[in-house]
Scaffold this motif. Structure first.
Motif, short mmCIF file in Angstrom:
data_model
loop_
_atom_site.label_atom_id
_atom_site.label_comp_id
_atom_site.label_asym_id
_atom_site.label_seq_id
_atom_site.Cartn_x
_atom_site.Cartn_y
_atom_site.Cartn_z
N LEU A 68 115.51 -1.49 -28.30
CA LEU A 68 114.91 -2.25 -29.46
C LEU A 68 113.72 -2.51 -27.81
O LEU A 68 112.56 -3.09 -27.93
CB LEU A 68 115.89 -3.14 -29.65
CG LEU A 68 116.58 -3.55 -31.02
CD1 LEU A 68 116.72 -5.05 -31.41
CD2 LEU A 68 115.59 -3.41 -32.01
N VAL A 69 114.38 -2.64 -26.89
CA VAL A 69 113.10 -3.00 -26.09
C VAL A 69 112.56 -1.83 -25.34
O VAL A 69 111.04 -2.23 -26.07
CB VAL A 69 113.49 -3.54 -24.84
CG1 VAL A 69 113.05 -3.58 -23.31
CG2 VAL A 69 114.37 -4.95 -24.67
N TYR A 70 112.73 -0.75 -25.89
CA TYR A 70 111.38 0.75 -25.84
C TYR A 70 111.17 0.98 -26.81
O TYR A 70 109.43 0.84 -26.78
CB TYR A 70 112.52 1.50 -25.52
CG TYR A 70 111.60 3.46 -26.12
CD1 TYR A 70 110.85 3.58 -25.01
CD2 TYR A 70 112.04 4.17 -26.71
CE1 TYR A 70 109.78 5.10 -25.65
CE2 TYR A 70 111.49 4.84 -27.01
CZ TYR A 70 110.12 4.87 -25.73
OH TYR A 70 110.05 6.10 -26.84
N ILE A 71 111.39 0.69 -28.10
CA ILE A 71 110.91 0.69 -29.30
C ILE A 71 109.68 -0.65 -29.84
O ILE A 71 108.80 -0.30 -29.79
CB ILE A 71 111.75 -0.34 -30.36
CG1 ILE A 71 113.14 1.23 -30.79
CG2 ILE A 71 110.78 -0.20 -31.47
CD1 ILE A 71 113.92 1.10 -31.78
N CYS A 72 109.69 -2.20 -29.10
CA CYS A 72 108.41 -2.69 -28.25
C CYS A 72 107.52 -2.22 -27.97
O CYS A 72 106.72 -2.50 -27.88
CB CYS A 72 109.29 -4.71 -27.88
SG CYS A 72 110.80 -5.18 -28.92
N SER A 73 107.60 -1.35 -26.94
CA SER A 73 106.63 -0.80 -25.56
C SER A 73 106.00 0.27 -26.52
O SER A 73 105.01 0.82 -26.44
CB SER A 73 107.33 0.01 -24.91
OG SER A 73 107.96 1.30 -24.76
N LEU A 74 106.35 1.12 -28.04
CA LEU A 74 105.82 2.56 -28.76
C LEU A 74 104.54 1.82 -29.52
O LEU A 74 103.94 2.41 -29.46
CB LEU A 74 106.94 2.77 -29.90
CG LEU A 74 108.27 3.04 -29.34
CD1 LEU A 74 108.84 3.23 -31.12
CD2 LEU A 74 107.82 4.54 -28.83
N PRO A 75 104.24 0.14 -29.97
CA PRO A 75 102.83 0.36 -30.57
C PRO A 75 102.27 0.68 -29.09
O PRO A 75 100.43 1.27 -29.19
CB PRO A 75 102.50 -0.86 -30.43
CG PRO A 75 103.80 -1.43 -31.05
CD PRO A 75 104.54 -0.12 -30.52
N PHE A 76 101.87 -0.05 -27.84
CA PHE A 76 101.02 0.51 -26.39
C PHE A 76 101.28 1.84 -26.36
O PHE A 76 99.92 2.69 -26.33
CB PHE A 76 101.17 0.18 -25.48
CG PHE A 76 101.75 -1.66 -25.60
CD1 PHE A 76 100.23 -2.14 -25.32
CD2 PHE A 76 103.10 -1.75 -25.99
CE1 PHE A 76 100.88 -3.97 -25.25
CE2 PHE A 76 103.69 -3.41 -26.06
CZ PHE A 76 102.03 -3.93 -25.63
N TRP A 77 101.94 2.75 -26.37
CA TRP A 77 101.68 4.77 -26.54
C TRP A 77 101.40 4.48 -27.59
O TRP A 77 101.02 5.57 -27.81
CB TRP A 77 103.37 4.64 -25.50
CG TRP A 77 104.37 4.52 -24.74
CD1 TRP A 77 105.00 3.87 -24.47
CD2 TRP A 77 103.45 4.78 -23.54
NE1 TRP A 77 105.53 3.20 -23.08
CE2 TRP A 77 104.78 4.63 -22.61
CE3 TRP A 77 102.69 5.82 -23.36
CZ2 TRP A 77 104.28 4.72 -21.98
CZ3 TRP A 77 102.36 6.31 -22.15
CH2 TRP A 77 103.65 5.19 -20.91
N LEU A 78 101.45 4.39 -28.69
CA LEU A 78 100.84 4.97 -29.67
C LEU A 78 98.97 4.86 -30.27
O LEU A 78 98.23 5.65 -30.19
CB LEU A 78 101.03 4.76 -31.17
CG LEU A 78 100.69 4.47 -32.52
CD1 LEU A 78 101.14 6.43 -32.61
CD2 LEU A 78 101.18 3.90 -33.34
N GLN A 79 98.51 4.10 -29.09
CA GLN A 79 96.89 3.63 -29.10
C GLN A 79 97.24 4.92 -28.23
O GLN A 79 95.71 5.01 -28.06
CB GLN A 79 96.80 1.90 -28.62
CG GLN A 79 95.55 1.86 -28.95
CD GLN A 79 95.65 0.04 -28.12
OE1 GLN A 79 95.82 -0.27 -27.83
NE2 GLN A 79 94.38 0.05 -28.49
N TYR A 80 97.84 4.84 -27.28
CA TYR A 80 97.24 5.49 -26.03
C TYR A 80 97.35 6.89 -26.25
O TYR A 80 96.05 6.84 -26.24
CB TYR A 80 98.54 5.48 -24.81
CG TYR A 80 98.36 6.16 -24.04
CD1 TYR A 80 97.75 6.24 -22.98
CD2 TYR A 80 99.17 7.24 -23.43
CE1 TYR A 80 97.66 7.35 -21.41
CE2 TYR A 80 98.76 8.02 -22.43
CZ TYR A 80 97.99 8.28 -21.67
OH TYR A 80 98.00 9.35 -20.56
N VAL A 81 98.07 7.29 -27.25
CA VAL A 81 97.68 9.18 -27.85
C VAL A 81 96.72 9.09 -28.58
O VAL A 81 95.66 9.95 -28.53
CB VAL A 81 99.30 9.76 -28.00
CG1 VAL A 81 99.92 9.23 -26.67
CG2 VAL A 81 99.84 8.76 -29.03
#
Length: 362
Positions: A68-81
């Protein structure tokens, strides 16, 4: 677009990131949509296991929290790519998100290994090693795993992780070719973070399969269920983590030029994306396969249907005490599948049939 220039001594390496920008959004959205609700359910059922004094629940909850902690960081990586590998936040936020991305791999590996060893002890040695199969021991082991990985992550905070490419995009956590300090930490990640736990996992599951084959009192359907679980776990572990670590080792040994980095980078990014699917596989493997979880899910569905019916009719709502172990169908600290197997290894002179060995493991 999609190139990065690594500030590495006299080298100026421009690497094409186009395939990463095409595949990563689809993977991140899939993991968000599927992994978030699945892990929330997994956390709930892991909590029920803890309420039933089952040490497996401790490992399940920690594994789910890491996902869950990793999933919370996915919006940042999604915006990044989506911004063509351009990090629009601070350098510290890049380091934190990078740590969450990479360290989730090794926290997950650690708890998968703990679950494997715990199940091996429960199946192959149900009357021994009781001190390692308690809630207190599980909490202590979990604290040690988190502390180990958090201390290792400090190493990344000591180095710069944001560089500018030839389009003046701020690229996060990408260095081509690898810098000297990265090679040492990569060898540690491969040997200690992946290879050693993999050997423990394979040894544990080999012992489980041998114990299942030696058991003559267990139904064939239950043996098949255990074997499918064992095989599925090993396959998912290898599919999610082996390609990435194999390429990580290859890069650490041979990547010394820009030409080599350009040749391997697309495969490397694809293998890194595979690790994200671990967040979807974990709740499927370790929560939704047990019979007690099926009963909990049936009660949860019944409660939801009752609430929806009452909301439409305005009638009184029936109480479903799902938070109690009795209501959730968890009657002892072992899943029913393992309890059946434990009873087959009881000595002929043991009193009470098959009930007392399971109770003695609590």
């Amino acid at each position: 677009m999609g190139t990065v220039a690594a500030d590495n001594s006299s080298l100026n390496c421009s690497v094409d990131h186009s395939i990463h920008q095409m595949l990563a959004p689809a993977v991140y959205v899939t993991v968000l949509v599927v992994g978030l609700p699945a892990n929330c359910l997994s956390l709930y059922f892991g909590y029920l296991q803890i309420r039933a004094r089952n040490e497996l629940g401790v490992y399940l909850c920690n594994l789910t929290v890491a996902d869950l902690v990793y999933i919370c960081s996915l919006p940042f990586w999604l915006q990044y790519v989506l911004q063509h590998d351009n990090w629009s936040y601070s350098d510290l936020s890049c380091q934190v998100c990078g740590i969450l991305l990479y360290e989730n791999i090794y926290i997950s590996v650690g708890f998968l290994c703990c679950i494997s060893i715990d199940r091996y002890l429960a199946v192959a040695h149900p009357f021994r090693f009781h001190q390692f199969r308690t809630l207190k021991a599980a909490v202590g082991i979990s604290v040690a795993i988190w502390a180990k990985e958090l201390l290792a992550s400090v190493y990344f905070l000591l180095h710069r992780e944001v560089v500018e490419d030839d389009h003046r995009h701020r690229v996060c956590f990408d260095h081509y070719p690898l810098e000297p300090w990265q090679r040492g930490i990569n060898y540690y990640r491969f040997l200690v973070g992946f290879l050693f736990p993999l050997c423990l996992l394979l040894a544990a599951y080999r012992g489980i399969l041998r114990a299942v084959h030696r058991s003559h009192g267990t139904q064939q359907s239950r043996k098949d269920q255990i074997q499918r679980l064992v095989l599925s776990t090993v396959v998912i572990f290898l599919v999610c983590f082996l390609p990435y670590h194999a390429l990580l080792l290859v890069r650490s040994i041979w990547e010394s030029s820009c030409r080599f980095a350009k040749g391997i980078i697309n495969t490397y990014h694809f293998s890194l994306l595979l690790t994200s699917f671990n967040c979807v596989a974990d709740p499927v493997l370790y929560c939704f396969v047990s019979e007690t979880t099926h009963r909990d899910m049936a009660r949860l569905r019944a409660a939801c249907r009752a609430l929806l019916t009452c909301s439409r009719t305005g009638g009184p709502r029936e109480a479903y005490p799902l938070g109690t172990p009795e209501a959730s169908g968890v009657k002892s600290e072992e899943p029913e599948l393992l309890r059946k197997l434990h009873s087959t290894s009881q000595t002929p002179n043991s009193p009470g049939g098959g009930g007392s060995p399971t109770a003695g493991l609590a």
